[in-house]
Design a protein around this motif. Structure first.
Motif, PDB file in Angstrom:
ATOM      1  N   MET A  88       0.841  -1.196   0.000  1.00  0.00           N
ATOM      2  CA  MET A  88       0.000   0.000   0.000  1.00  0.00           C
ATOM      3  C   MET A  88       0.875   1.245   0.000  1.00  0.00           C
ATOM      4  O   MET A  88       1.919   1.278   0.620  1.00  0.00           O
ATOM      5  CB  MET A  88      -0.886   0.003   1.251  1.00  0.00           C
ATOM      6  CG  MET A  88      -1.691   1.271   1.412  1.00  0.00           C
ATOM      7  SD  MET A  88      -2.475   1.349   3.052  1.00  0.00           S
ATOM      8  CE  MET A  88      -3.024   3.040   3.007  1.00  0.00           C
TER       9      MET A  88
ATOM     10  N   ARG B 129       0.581   5.831  -0.172  1.00  0.00           N
ATOM     11  CA  ARG B 129      -0.309   6.969  -0.019  1.00  0.00           C
ATOM     12  C   ARG B 129       0.463   8.221  -0.434  1.00  0.00           C
ATOM     13  O   ARG B 129       1.644   8.357  -0.160  1.00  0.00           O
ATOM     14  CB  ARG B 129      -0.726   7.057   1.455  1.00  0.00           C
ATOM     15  CG  ARG B 129      -1.396   8.348   1.840  1.00  0.00           C
ATOM     16  CD  ARG B 129      -1.413   8.513   3.350  1.00  0.00           C
ATOM     17  NE  ARG B 129      -2.217   7.517   4.009  1.00  0.00           N
ATOM     18  CZ  ARG B 129      -3.537   7.575   4.112  1.00  0.00           C
ATOM     19  NH1 ARG B 129      -4.188   8.581   3.577  1.00  0.00           N
ATOM     20  NH2 ARG B 129      -4.209   6.641   4.732  1.00  0.00           N
TER      21      ARG B 129
ATOM     22  N   GLY C 211      -7.114   1.754   5.159  1.00  0.00           N
ATOM     23  CA  GLY C 211      -6.244   2.706   4.478  1.00  0.00           C
ATOM     24  C   GLY C 211      -6.405   4.132   4.962  1.00  0.00           C
ATOM     25  O   GLY C 211      -5.929   5.066   4.311  1.00  0.00           O
TER      26      GLY C 211
END
Length: 309
Positions: free
Chosen positions: A1, A3, A72
């Motif tokens: 993941m 961001r 998330g």
């Protein structure tokens, strides 16, 4: 993941939790990461007046932060390690364990008394079964009261007459700068073994998070990590969680590990304690757990599970 933008660090909203989270955030910023601290309200804060023994969840301090990681919404979460269950939700890992502060408990009272100096029948406040059991094992005459709230709230309630004394983690007092202001006696391991992981912080991320390696490099302390995983292996082998009367303390020195552990009945009448040494965290922790179970600790844990079910 991954961001875009700052890494979002999730934390509980208590004064102590924010001090701990901001200390981690500053270390991450020092290595060039942009960090935003975000407060997540957990079960313990949503039910502030409910005794922890009634809530009786291993993830009472961590569940909502875990959910935010999995959704998330945050990139990392900072916890007091002693509040983190030994079994994590799938996909979440402990990326780092901070350098351990003093793992001892502290007995707070206006006179700074030790356990043996408390008057007959004194009221001592703690919501911890581990602390309760060890206090009553040494002093069966004591009355145990449950006071919830942050450190300042509990100290104020004690001084207002709710109890004669109060047990807190010394690391919390030190992190809040209260170590010299709140009269207390440090309870060494011969008097009270601490909670598994007490004194360290745990930093949780998703297993596949892009920043996991950087977070670990900035925040992890290997001797403290080894001690933590030794103690957590013992707790896991006992099939325990944060809500069982188990104490442990691992000392890592010169490549070796020495682990002390105990299991006690909530009324303090029974207490099984032993120690083990070795070089592999998981092996030492599990071996000591099996020794304690073989001596009779399993009976205590089975009775606690039966009552809760």
């Amino acid at each position: 993941m991954s961001r875009s933008g700052p890494a979002v660090l999730g934390t509980r909203g208590s004064k102590l939790a924010l001090v701990q989270a901001n200390a981690c955030a500053e270390k991450l910023r020092a290595v060039g990461l942009e960090v935003e601290v975000r407060i997540i309200k957990t079960t313990s804060e949503q039910q502030p007046d409910t005794p922890l023994r009634v809530i009786d969840r291993r993830d009472v301090f961590t569940r909502q932060l875990d959910e935010a990681l999995l959704a998330g919404e945050i990139d990392l979460a900072v916890h007091s390690l002693k509040d983190v269950p030994t079994e994590l939700p799938e996909g979440i890992v402990l990326a780092a364990i901070s350098e351990r502060h003093d793992p001892s408990d502290a007995l707070v009272s206006d006179g700074g008394l030790g356990v043996d100096g408390l008057p007959q029948g004194a009221v001592v406040a703690t919501s911890s079964l581990r602390r309760r059991a060890q206090l009553l094992h040494r002093r069966p005459d004591l009355e145990i009261a449950e006071i919830r709230g942050n450190v300042d709230t509990r100290v104020r309630k004690m001084r207002d007459g709710a109890a004669d004394a109060l047990v807190l983690a010394r690391a919390g007092l030190k992190r809040l700068g209260l170590d010299g202001d709140v009269p207390h006696t440090v309870l060494g391991p011969e008097t009270m073994l601490p909670a598994v992981g007490q004194g360290s912080l745990a930093v949780a991320t998703l297993a596949d998070h892009a920043l996991r390696g950087e977070i670990r490099a900035a925040l992890n302390h290997e001797p403290s990590e080894t001690a933590a995983y030794t103690e957590r292996a013992l707790l896991n082998e006992l099939e325990g969680g944060c809500r069982v009367p188990v104490g442990a303390l691992a000392i890592v020195r010169d490549g070796g590990i020495r682990l002390q552990g105990l299991v006690a009945s909530p009324d303090g009448a029974l207490l099984y304690r032993d120690a083990a040494e070795g070089t592999e965290a998981d092996e030492v922790g599990r071996r000591l757990a099996r020794e304690l179970l073989g001596r009779g600790a399993g009976v205590i844990l089975d009775e606690i599970r039966e009552v809760r079910s």
